[in-house]
Design an enzyme around this catalytic site. Structure first.
Site, PDB file in Angstrom:
ATOM      1  N   ILE A 133      21.501  -4.477  20.791  1.00  0.00           N
ATOM      2  CA  ILE A 133      20.341  -5.275  20.368  1.00  0.00           C
ATOM      3  C   ILE A 133      19.924  -6.157  21.538  1.00  0.00           C
ATOM      4  CG2 ILE A 133      19.468  -6.951  18.690  1.00  0.00           C
ATOM      5  CD1 ILE A 133      21.890  -6.062  16.883  1.00  0.00           C
ATOM      6  N   ASP A 167      18.775  -9.911  32.710  1.00  0.00           N
ATOM      7  CA  ASP A 167      17.322  -9.851  32.560  1.00  0.00           C
ATOM      8  C   ASP A 167      16.902  -8.393  32.426  1.00  0.00           C
ATOM      9  OD1 ASP A 167      14.530  -9.903  32.913  1.00  0.00           O
ATOM     10  OD2 ASP A 167      14.663 -11.672  34.202  1.00  0.00           O
ATOM     11  N   ASN A 195      14.329  -5.455  20.865  1.00  0.00           N
ATOM     12  CA  ASN A 195      13.805  -6.667  20.225  1.00  0.00           C
ATOM     13  C   ASN A 195      13.278  -7.701  21.224  1.00  0.00           C
ATOM     14  OD1 ASN A 195      13.670  -8.871  18.047  1.00  0.00           O
ATOM     15  ND2 ASN A 195      15.141  -9.717  19.512  1.00  0.00           N
ATOM     16  N   LYS A 232       2.177  -4.672  22.841  1.00  0.00           N
ATOM     17  CA  LYS A 232       2.588  -4.291  21.483  1.00  0.00           C
ATOM     18  C   LYS A 232       1.868  -3.019  21.019  1.00  0.00           C
ATOM     19  CE  LYS A 232       5.674  -7.524  20.918  1.00  0.00           C
ATOM     20  NZ  LYS A 232       7.110  -7.195  20.824  1.00  0.00           N
ATOM     21  N   ASN A 237      11.848 -18.829  18.228  1.00  0.00           N
ATOM     22  CA  ASN A 237      11.637 -19.699  19.402  1.00  0.00           C
ATOM     23  C   ASN A 237      10.546 -19.179  20.323  1.00  0.00           C
ATOM     24  OD1 ASN A 237      14.100 -20.956  18.499  1.00  0.00           O
ATOM     25  ND2 ASN A 237      15.145 -19.185  19.362  1.00  0.00           N
TER      26      ASN A 237
HETATM   27  N1  LIG Z   1       8.027 -14.860  16.180  1.00  0.00           N
HETATM   28  C1  LIG Z   1       6.979 -14.172  15.763  1.00  0.00           C
HETATM   29  O1  LIG Z   1       6.073 -14.692  15.079  1.00  0.00           O
HETATM   30  C2  LIG Z   1       6.880 -12.694  16.081  1.00  0.00           C
HETATM   31  C3  LIG Z   1       5.920 -11.920  15.418  1.00  0.00           C
HETATM   32  C4  LIG Z   1       5.843 -10.561  15.676  1.00  0.00           C
HETATM   33  C5  LIG Z   1       6.720  -9.979  16.589  1.00  0.00           C
HETATM   34  N2  LIG Z   1       7.619 -10.764  17.236  1.00  0.00           N
HETATM   35  C6  LIG Z   1       8.522 -10.085  18.177  1.00  0.00           C
HETATM   36  O2  LIG Z   1       9.863 -10.296  17.774  1.00  0.00           O
HETATM   37  C7  LIG Z   1      10.725 -10.094  18.889  1.00  0.00           C
HETATM   38  C8  LIG Z   1      11.769 -11.199  18.931  1.00  0.00           C
HETATM   39  O3  LIG Z   1      11.125 -12.421  19.261  1.00  0.00           O
HETATM   40  P1  LIG Z   1      11.436 -13.786  18.509  1.00  0.00           P
HETATM   41  O4  LIG Z   1      10.249 -14.116  17.690  1.00  0.00           O
HETATM   42  O5  LIG Z   1      12.778 -13.746  17.892  1.00  0.00           O
HETATM   43  O6  LIG Z   1      11.402 -14.794  19.748  1.00  0.00           O
HETATM   44  P2  LIG Z   1      12.582 -15.546  20.508  1.00  0.00           P
HETATM   45  O7  LIG Z   1      11.952 -16.150  21.706  1.00  0.00           O
HETATM   46  O8  LIG Z   1      13.295 -16.426  19.552  1.00  0.00           O
HETATM   47  O9  LIG Z   1      13.555 -14.354  20.924  1.00  0.00           O
HETATM   48  C9  LIG Z   1      13.264 -13.478  21.998  1.00  0.00           C
HETATM   49  C10 LIG Z   1      14.513 -13.332  22.839  1.00  0.00           C
HETATM   50  O10 LIG Z   1      14.218 -12.448  23.938  1.00  0.00           O
HETATM   51  C11 LIG Z   1      14.888 -12.967  25.084  1.00  0.00           C
HETATM   52  N3  LIG Z   1      14.245 -12.523  26.314  1.00  0.00           N
HETATM   53  C12 LIG Z   1      13.048 -12.905  26.818  1.00  0.00           C
HETATM   54  N4  LIG Z   1      12.837 -12.340  28.000  1.00  0.00           N
HETATM   55  C13 LIG Z   1      13.916 -11.571  28.266  1.00  0.00           C
HETATM   56  C14 LIG Z   1      14.307 -10.750  29.363  1.00  0.00           C
HETATM   57  N5  LIG Z   1      13.517 -10.632  30.443  1.00  0.00           N
HETATM   58  N6  LIG Z   1      15.481 -10.116  29.309  1.00  0.00           N
HETATM   59  C15 LIG Z   1      16.297 -10.246  28.236  1.00  0.00           C
HETATM   60  N7  LIG Z   1      15.991 -11.031  27.167  1.00  0.00           N
HETATM   61  C16 LIG Z   1      14.813 -11.672  27.191  1.00  0.00           C
HETATM   62  C17 LIG Z   1      14.757 -14.476  24.920  1.00  0.00           C
HETATM   63  O11 LIG Z   1      15.694 -15.190  25.718  1.00  0.00           O
HETATM   64  C18 LIG Z   1      14.959 -14.663  23.433  1.00  0.00           C
HETATM   65  O12 LIG Z   1      16.315 -14.917  23.091  1.00  0.00           O
HETATM   66  C19 LIG Z   1       9.809 -10.035  20.109  1.00  0.00           C
HETATM   67  O13 LIG Z   1       9.659  -8.690  20.522  1.00  0.00           O
HETATM   68  C20 LIG Z   1       8.495 -10.595  19.595  1.00  0.00           C
HETATM   69  O14 LIG Z   1       7.395 -10.116  20.316  1.00  0.00           O
HETATM   70  C21 LIG Z   1       7.725 -12.083  17.008  1.00  0.00           C
END
Ligand SMILES: NC(=O)c1ccc[n+]([C@@H]2O[C@H](COP(=O)([O-])OP(=O)(O)OC[C@H]3O[C@@H](n4cnc5c(N)ncnc54)[C@H](O)[C@@H]3O)[C@@H](O)[C@H]2O)c1
Length: 259
Positions: free
Chosen positions: A12, A63, A90, A165, A197
């Site tokens: 994940i 990363d 994710n 997306k 976040n």
């Molecule tokens: N939060 C929302 O409203 C929402 C809605 C639709 C889709 N999403 C999608 O859900 C997924 C998860 O996001 P979230 O909302 O939990 O946000 P989040 O910021 O809480 O989690 C995203 C995680 O990805 C990690 N990350 C970022 N860049 C990275 C990199 N270069 N290498 C490795 N890890 C990296 C971050 O450190 C973070 O822990 C994303 O793909 C986001 O686009 C979020």
């Protein structure tokens, strides 16, 4: 869902916090062996402390935009658990609502690297792992990608995030089509707003016109998506109970994009 992922190994990405952490918890609850990765090493270690009593859990920081990261992730799953069966793409970053005419193209490059090229590389390495000749179990595997309502709509984020997306839908369906007869399934969920976040992207300001357009859509959003509930759908979609599910674009937004 107890044990529906027993004996499966899952990777994940972006699992230090937010939705990824909720998915990791649900996978452990379902009996999987789990490798979690994130660029944020400090929070990743805290997540390991929090979840490791639930089942076999290994962390690897890094990363996703580093070229060699995908191979390191697959190798880690093999070293720890002998194989990989499931990938959850994710990790992702939000943009700042910039339309294309006002977009800093260096920022575009960054968003595409994290949200699209990173997942493409890990998908490629996972497919190769799923099909390797010396697998300890039958060939095949499941990929679940986290898209967004922004993969179906044009005005709720900026050009960069929206483009990535939409493109993930293409990657998902291409993978599903090309490997359907080889035991590999590839699906994408399109969440509406979740309490995570991800809004840290706005720390350096936003494009006010772009955000105003997004806010209009927010006015008809029927509700936020609960990340623990949605994680259970991810578990099911990746399990052997969903072998018919392939190439699916699954809206998970309380009907927001239907309005
Ligand atoms: N939060 C929302 O409203 C929402 C809605 C639709 C889709 N999403 C999608 O859900 C997924 C998860 O996001 P979230 O909302 O939990 O946000 P989040 O910021 O809480 O989690 C995203 C995680 O990805 C990690 N990350 C970022 N860049 C990275 C990199 N270069 N290498 C490795 N890890 C990296 C971050 O450190 C973070 O822990 C994303 O793909 C986001 O686009 C979020």
């Amino acid at each position: 869902m107890t044990n529906i992922l027993a004996s499966k190994t899952a990777l994940i990405t972006g699992a230090a916090g937010g939705f990824g952490k909720a998915i990791a918890r649900a996978f452990l609850d379902a009996g999987a062996q789990v490798v979690i990765t994130d660029v944020n090493e400090g929070i990743l270690q805290l997540t390991h402390q929090e979840l490791s009593s639930l089942g076999p859990l290994h962390v690897i920081a890094g990363d996703l935009t580093d070229r060699e990261m995908a191979d390191r992730l697959i190798q880690t799953a093999r070293d720890q658990y002998g194989k990989l069966d499931i990938l959850v793409n994710n990790a992702g970053i939000m943009d700042r609502f910039d339309p294309i005419g006002e977009l800093d193209m260096a920022f575009w490059d960054r968003v595409l690297a994290v949200n699209l090229t990173g997942p493409a590389r890990v998908t490629q390495a996972s497919v190769q792992e799923f099909l390797r000749d010396d697998r300890p179990t039958a060939k095949g595997g499941a990929i679940l990608t986290v898209g967004s309502i922004n993969g179906l709509r044009g005005g709720i984020a900026g050009a960069a995030y929206t483009t990535t997306k939409h493109a993930l839908v293409g990657l998902t369906r291409s993978t599903a089509a090309h490997y359907a007869t080889k035991g590999i399934r590839s699906n994408i969920i399109m969440p509406g707003l979740m309490e995570t976040n991800i809004r840290t992207a706005y720390e350096n300001g936003v494009n006010e016109e772009g955000r105003a357009l997004a806010w209009k859509s927010l006015g008809v959003n029927p509700g936020h998506v609960n990340i623990d509930d949605l994680s259970k759908l991810v578990v099911f979609a990746c399990s052997d109970q969903a072998t018919y599910l392939n190439g699916a674009i699954i809206s998970t937004d309380h009907g927001w994009q239907a309005i």
